[in-house]
Design an enzyme around this catalytic site. Structure first.
Site, PDB file in Angstrom:
ATOM      1  N   HIS A  85      -3.871 -51.137  37.131  1.00 25.86           N
ATOM      2  CA  HIS A  85      -3.256 -52.410  36.755  1.00 25.86           C
ATOM      3  C   HIS A  85      -1.974 -52.169  35.964  1.00 25.86           C
ATOM      4  O   HIS A  85      -0.954 -52.825  36.211  1.00 25.86           O
ATOM      5  CB  HIS A  85      -4.259 -53.245  35.947  1.00 25.86           C
ATOM      6  CG  HIS A  85      -3.799 -54.613  35.615  1.00 25.86           C
ATOM      7  ND1 HIS A  85      -3.439 -54.985  34.336  1.00 25.86           N
ATOM      8  CD2 HIS A  85      -3.630 -55.710  36.383  1.00 25.86           C
ATOM      9  CE1 HIS A  85      -3.082 -56.249  34.342  1.00 25.86           C
ATOM     10  NE2 HIS A  85      -3.185 -56.712  35.570  1.00 25.86           N
ATOM     11  N   PHE A 141      -7.020 -46.922  28.865  1.00 27.35           N
ATOM     12  CA  PHE A 141      -6.003 -47.774  29.477  1.00 27.35           C
ATOM     13  C   PHE A 141      -6.253 -49.269  29.369  1.00 27.35           C
ATOM     14  O   PHE A 141      -5.334 -50.057  29.598  1.00 27.35           O
ATOM     15  CB  PHE A 141      -5.804 -47.388  30.952  1.00 27.35           C
ATOM     16  CG  PHE A 141      -5.051 -46.107  31.094  1.00 27.35           C
ATOM     17  CD1 PHE A 141      -3.671 -46.096  31.078  1.00 27.35           C
ATOM     18  CD2 PHE A 141      -5.720 -44.904  31.191  1.00 27.35           C
ATOM     19  CE1 PHE A 141      -2.968 -44.906  31.169  1.00 27.35           C
ATOM     20  CE2 PHE A 141      -5.034 -43.703  31.280  1.00 27.35           C
ATOM     21  CZ  PHE A 141      -3.652 -43.709  31.270  1.00 27.35           C
ATOM     22  N   ASP A 201      -3.160 -58.760  39.044  1.00 30.45           N
ATOM     23  CA  ASP A 201      -4.292 -59.289  38.279  1.00 30.45           C
ATOM     24  C   ASP A 201      -5.520 -59.467  39.158  1.00 30.45           C
ATOM     25  O   ASP A 201      -6.638 -59.126  38.764  1.00 30.45           O
ATOM     26  CB  ASP A 201      -3.915 -60.615  37.618  1.00 30.45           C
ATOM     27  CG  ASP A 201      -2.958 -60.456  36.447  1.00 30.45           C
ATOM     28  OD1 ASP A 201      -2.613 -59.311  36.095  1.00 30.45           O
ATOM     29  OD2 ASP A 201      -2.553 -61.498  35.884  1.00 30.45           O
TER      30      ASP A 201
END
Length: 122
Positions: free
Chosen positions: A47, A27, A89
């Site tokens: 994320h 990923f 983030d």
């Protein structure tokens, strides 16, 4: 945007996101499929899921606002969509920091052919 994400990873995790996570596991990096291979790869999976929930702006291109307060990243600005990107983030950078000890070089440039299992839902 992706450059800000790199900066946050450097600030929070103390390492280059591009170098360590640009092509790691199933990923980390462009795309993503299969099952996360370890805790660091799971940071990227989460994320990706976080970016997938953002509506109304482009997580990879749009700039967001953040500050540092007592060593912590604080997402700000008036645009709730861009603030969401920042939170995605920031959470990933913290995840990378908290899972540095699980990072395994065998998943660096991990072949996509090893990521064919059905992906779990976000």
């Amino acid at each position: 945007n992706l450059m800000q994400f790199e900066t946050l990873i450097m600030k929070v995790a103390g390492r280059s996101g591009v170098w360590y996570y640009g092509s790691y596991g199933c990923f980390c990096g462009a795309g993503g499929q299969g099952r996360p291979q370890d805790a660091s790869d799971r940071c990227c999976f989460v994320h990706d899921c976080c970016y997938g929930k953002v509506n109304g702006c482009d997580p990879k291109k749009d700039f967001y606002t953040y500050s540092e307060e007592n060593g912590a990243i604080v997402c700000g600005g008036d645009d709730p969509c861009k603030k969401e990107i920042c939170e995605c983030d920031k959470d990933a950078a913290i995840c990378f920091r908290d899972n540095k000890d699980t990072y395994d070089n065998k998943y660096w440039f991990f072949p996509a052919k090893n990521c064919q299992e059905e992906s779990e839902p976000c």
